[in-house]
Design a protein around this motif. Structure first.
Motif, PDB file in Angstrom:
ATOM      1  N   PHE A   1       1.403  -7.588  -4.744  1.00  0.00           N
ATOM      2  CA  PHE A   1       2.041  -8.866  -4.427  1.00  0.00           C
ATOM      3  C   PHE A   1       1.544  -9.395  -3.082  1.00  0.00           C
ATOM      4  N   ILE A   2       1.760 -10.684  -2.862  1.00  0.00           N
ATOM      5  CA  ILE A   2       1.372 -11.319  -1.601  1.00  0.00           C
ATOM      6  C   ILE A   2       2.603 -11.458  -0.704  1.00  0.00           C
ATOM      7  N   GLU A   3       2.328 -11.653   0.567  1.00  0.00           N
ATOM      8  CA  GLU A   3       3.433 -11.833   1.525  1.00  0.00           C
ATOM      9  C   GLU A   3       4.108 -13.178   1.262  1.00  0.00           C
ATOM     10  N   GLN A   4       5.458 -13.160   1.279  1.00  0.00           N
ATOM     11  CA  GLN A   4       6.226 -14.367   1.010  1.00  0.00           C
ATOM     12  C   GLN A   4       7.363 -14.500   2.031  1.00  0.00           C
ATOM     13  N   THR A   5       7.693 -15.738   2.384  1.00  0.00           N
ATOM     14  CA  THR A   5       8.862 -16.028   3.229  1.00  0.00           C
ATOM     15  C   THR A   5       9.839 -16.827   2.382  1.00  0.00           C
ATOM     16  N   LEU A   6      11.074 -16.279   2.231  1.00  0.00           N
ATOM     17  CA  LEU A   6      12.046 -16.866   1.306  1.00  0.00           C
ATOM     18  C   LEU A   6      13.367 -17.118   2.003  1.00  0.00           C
ATOM     19  N   GLN A   7      14.167 -18.050   1.496  1.00  0.00           N
ATOM     20  CA  GLN A   7      15.532 -18.271   1.931  1.00  0.00           C
ATOM     21  C   GLN A   7      16.441 -17.258   1.241  1.00  0.00           C
ATOM     22  N   PRO A   8      17.496 -16.800   1.912  1.00  0.00           N
ATOM     23  CA  PRO A   8      18.439 -15.883   1.258  1.00  0.00           C
ATOM     24  C   PRO A   8      19.032 -16.531   0.004  1.00  0.00           C
ATOM     25  N   GLY A   9      19.310 -15.684  -0.971  1.00  0.00           N
ATOM     26  CA  GLY A   9      20.002 -16.158  -2.168  1.00  0.00           C
ATOM     27  C   GLY A   9      19.245 -15.938  -3.465  1.00  0.00           C
ATOM     28  N   PRO A  10      18.117 -16.597  -3.671  1.00  0.00           N
ATOM     29  CA  PRO A  10      17.440 -16.458  -4.978  1.00  0.00           C
ATOM     30  C   PRO A  10      16.782 -15.084  -5.145  1.00  0.00           C
ATOM     31  N   ALA A  11      16.585 -14.707  -6.412  1.00  0.00           N
ATOM     32  CA  ALA A  11      15.927 -13.426  -6.727  1.00  0.00           C
ATOM     33  C   ALA A  11      14.433 -13.532  -6.456  1.00  0.00           C
ATOM     34  N   VAL A  12      13.796 -12.386  -6.224  1.00  0.00           N
ATOM     35  CA  VAL A  12      12.362 -12.341  -6.023  1.00  0.00           C
ATOM     36  C   VAL A  12      11.770 -11.233  -6.882  1.00  0.00           C
ATOM     37  N   SER A  13      10.599 -11.451  -7.406  1.00  0.00           N
ATOM     38  CA  SER A  13       9.909 -10.448  -8.228  1.00  0.00           C
ATOM     39  C   SER A  13       8.583 -10.114  -7.575  1.00  0.00           C
ATOM     40  N   LEU A  14       8.352  -8.846  -7.352  1.00  0.00           N
ATOM     41  CA  LEU A  14       7.121  -8.374  -6.729  1.00  0.00           C
ATOM     42  C   LEU A  14       6.386  -7.496  -7.746  1.00  0.00           C
ATOM     43  N   LYS A  15       5.104  -7.762  -7.980  1.00  0.00           N
ATOM     44  CA  LYS A  15       4.345  -7.049  -9.008  1.00  0.00           C
ATOM     45  C   LYS A  15       3.272  -6.183  -8.372  1.00  0.00           C
ATOM     46  N   CYS A  16       3.104  -4.968  -8.951  1.00  0.00           N
ATOM     47  CA  CYS A  16       2.088  -4.040  -8.480  1.00  0.00           C
ATOM     48  C   CYS A  16       1.555  -3.290  -9.695  1.00  0.00           C
ATOM     49  N   SER A  17       0.236  -3.194  -9.849  1.00  0.00           N
ATOM     50  CA  SER A  17      -0.349  -2.411 -10.951  1.00  0.00           C
ATOM     51  C   SER A  17      -1.498  -1.575 -10.418  1.00  0.00           C
ATOM     52  N   ALA A  18      -1.739  -0.418 -11.086  1.00  0.00           N
ATOM     53  CA  ALA A  18      -2.761   0.523 -10.634  1.00  0.00           C
ATOM     54  C   ALA A  18      -3.438   1.149 -11.840  1.00  0.00           C
ATOM     55  N   GLN A  19      -4.638   1.678 -11.599  1.00  0.00           N
ATOM     56  CA  GLN A  19      -5.328   2.402 -12.640  1.00  0.00           C
ATOM     57  C   GLN A  19      -5.768   3.758 -12.124  1.00  0.00           C
ATOM     58  N   GLY A  20      -6.015   4.690 -13.059  1.00  0.00           N
ATOM     59  CA  GLY A  20      -6.424   6.040 -12.711  1.00  0.00           C
ATOM     60  C   GLY A  20      -6.190   6.952 -13.899  1.00  0.00           C
ATOM     61  N   ASN A  21      -6.640   8.176 -13.790  1.00  0.00           N
ATOM     62  CA  ASN A  21      -6.439   9.147 -14.859  1.00  0.00           C
ATOM     63  C   ASN A  21      -6.102  10.502 -14.235  1.00  0.00           C
ATOM     64  N   PRO A  22      -4.953  11.099 -14.569  1.00  0.00           N
ATOM     65  CA  PRO A  22      -3.928  10.610 -15.499  1.00  0.00           C
ATOM     66  C   PRO A  22      -3.298   9.298 -15.033  1.00  0.00           C
ATOM     67  N   THR A  23      -2.487   8.693 -15.883  1.00  0.00           N
ATOM     68  CA  THR A  23      -1.841   7.421 -15.565  1.00  0.00           C
ATOM     69  C   THR A  23      -1.035   7.533 -14.270  1.00  0.00           C
ATOM     70  N   PRO A  24      -1.300   6.680 -13.303  1.00  0.00           N
ATOM     71  CA  PRO A  24      -0.567   6.779 -12.030  1.00  0.00           C
ATOM     72  C   PRO A  24       0.922   6.496 -12.196  1.00  0.00           C
ATOM     73  N   GLN A  25       1.741   7.177 -11.369  1.00  0.00           N
ATOM     74  CA  GLN A  25       3.173   6.898 -11.279  1.00  0.00           C
ATOM     75  C   GLN A  25       3.396   5.992 -10.075  1.00  0.00           C
ATOM     76  N   ILE A  26       4.171   4.932 -10.236  1.00  0.00           N
ATOM     77  CA  ILE A  26       4.394   3.945  -9.180  1.00  0.00           C
ATOM     78  C   ILE A  26       5.811   4.092  -8.635  1.00  0.00           C
ATOM     79  N   ALA A  27       5.943   4.155  -7.306  1.00  0.00           N
ATOM     80  CA  ALA A  27       7.248   4.218  -6.642  1.00  0.00           C
ATOM     81  C   ALA A  27       7.334   3.094  -5.621  1.00  0.00           C
TER      82      ALA A  27
END
Length: 440
Positions: free
Chosen positions: A395-421
């Motif tokens: 995701f990119i850096e964002q500046t938001l007003q309090p209140g609305p929801a925000v969605s941040l996306k992250c994806s990765a590749q590798g073998n075995p399948t990476p676990q994301i935390a």
């Protein structure tokens, strides 16, 4: 254990095909039709057992179905790693039909050789063989390469009676045949020898010969060339592969028995064109015969197991050998998990997979088909090598007003399948009742 390349059976007996495979996890067995679709049970006609056996049940003539009883099947073994298919199996069911056989007698003169032929109807000819002749009431004559001097039953079923005498016109003869699928024995009507009284000279004529004999390496081959003439013709055999015929000599594997040339444990060098010549005082007759020797081939894919990192290149080579030597150019088809691959990436006997992705892992096969109709195959596994995780999107850096929801996306590749935390300021996401959720 692959099923055989051919299965013939009678509708009265039924037939079956066995197939088993090993792997980890233990593979399951399925059967495919000629168009690649899975086949299953058909009431009263076909069953697929849990152990992988395909059973074609006995059936009445009215239940014959070409898509079941005269078609091509394949066995397929599959587990979580991939799928492999067996060779093609040509299945042919024969509906038993009643048939009759007759005796044809070629007239001969005294002192010469009579030829009795068992005439089998064309619609069953390839399934029926002559097992013996009977001189009534109970003198049985069986097939032989040489005969006993008087009677000689050829492997193709003709009965030769040498040195005809006046009394040979009295006995009656019958031929006995057997259907190779139903095992039914059918006996002809009786017939007697027709004999000419004159002892004149009759030039030879070839009345029966095997124009083409096809055998596998190390099997026995029998070439037949039967001539009629008086006096009885003398036979000579030649190889006819060059500009001039070369006489064939008896040896440890080769037996010259008049109208029969028998070769034991044939090799590839025995294949080619042979010429038989029958001659007497009246002249000479000849015929050409071809012997084809099929050499067993061995198919192997190298490497057998290949591990490639994602984005890399995988290369498999299909090795086809006969008697430990290269079998030369062959018709090779490549499969991935039981499905035929397009021609791109193939160069002769080599398959290249460039830019390997997760979808490319699995089982690869090369299938070799010969003109004789049989096929051979080998398989290999493509594994994905370990690859460290790398972020392909964040995701990119964002500046938001309090209140609305925000969605941040992250994806990765590798073998075995990476676990994301996910962390917030270096600490795990708080669980204070707020509607926070994490999706990898």
């Amino acid at each position: 254990m692959e099923p055989p390349s051919r299965l013939e059976f009678s509708n009265s007996s039924g037939g079956w095909l066995d197939c088993s495979a090993s792997g980890s996890p233990q593979p399951s067995i399925d059967w495919l039709s000629v168009d690649g679709t899975s086949v299953g049970d058909v009431g009263g006609v076909r069953r697929v057992l849990r152990n992988g056996t395909l059973v074609l049940l006995p059936f009445p003539a009215t239940a014959y179905r070409q898509d079941i009883h005269s078609t091509i099947y394949r066995c397929v073994a599959s587990n979580t790693v991939g799928r492999v298919i067996s060779r093609d199996v040509q299945v042919r069911a024969v509906v038993a039909q009643a048939y009759k056989v007759d005796v044809e007698v070629l007239a001969a003169s005294r002192g010469c050789t009579a030829i009795l032929r068992c005439v089998v109807p064309n619609f069953v000819k390839e399934l029926v063989r002559v097992v013996s002749w009977v001189q009534e009431p109970a003198f049985y004559i069986y097939p032989s390469l040489q005969g006993d001097g008087k009677y000689h039953l050829l492997p193709t079923g003709e009965l030769l009676i040498h040195n005809l005498e006046y009394n040979d016109r009295y006995p009656s003869y019958r031929c006995r045949t057997m259907h190779k699928l139903t095992r039914q024995v059918v006996t002809s009507n009786s017939a007697k020898i027709r004999m000419n009284e004159q002892r004149g000279i009759v030039s030879p004529s070839v009345v029966e010969h095997t124009s083409h004999v096809a055998v596998s390496q190390d099997e026995g081959a029998v070439l037949l060339c039967v001539a009629q003439g008086c006096p009885s013709p003398e036979y000579r055999w030649y190889t006819h592969n060059g500009p001039e015929p070369i006489p064939v000599s008896s040896g440890p594997r080769i037996r010259l028995l008049g109208p029969v040339l028998a070769i034991e444990a044939v090799t590839a060098e025995d294949g080619g064109v042979y010429k038989c010549s029958a001659s007497n005082a009246g002249g000479e007759a000849s015929a050409d015969l071809r012997l084809t020797v099929s050499t067993p081939i061995h198919v192997e894919i190298t490497p057998n197991v290949l591990s490639v990192h994602m984005g890399g290149t995988a290369e498999f080579r299909c090795l086809v050998t006969a008697n430990g030597m290269s079998a030369g150019p062959q018709h090779i088809t490549w499969f991935k998990d039981g499905r035929q691959l397009p021609s791109s990436g193939r160069v002769g006997d080599t398959l290249q997979v460039t830019g390997v992705t997760r979808e490319d892992k699995g089982m690869y096969q090369c299938v070799v088909r010969r003109q004789e109709g049989d096929s051979f195959q080998a398989s290999a596994e493509l594994q994905l090598g370990d690859a460290p995780p790398s972020l392909v999107y964040s995701f990119i850096e964002q500046t938001l007003q309090p209140g609305p929801a925000v969605s941040l996306k992250c994806s990765a590749q590798g073998n075995p399948t990476p676990q994301i935390a996910w962390t917030l300021d270096g600490f795990p996401l708080p669980t204070n009742g707020r509607p926070l959720s994490s999706v990898e």
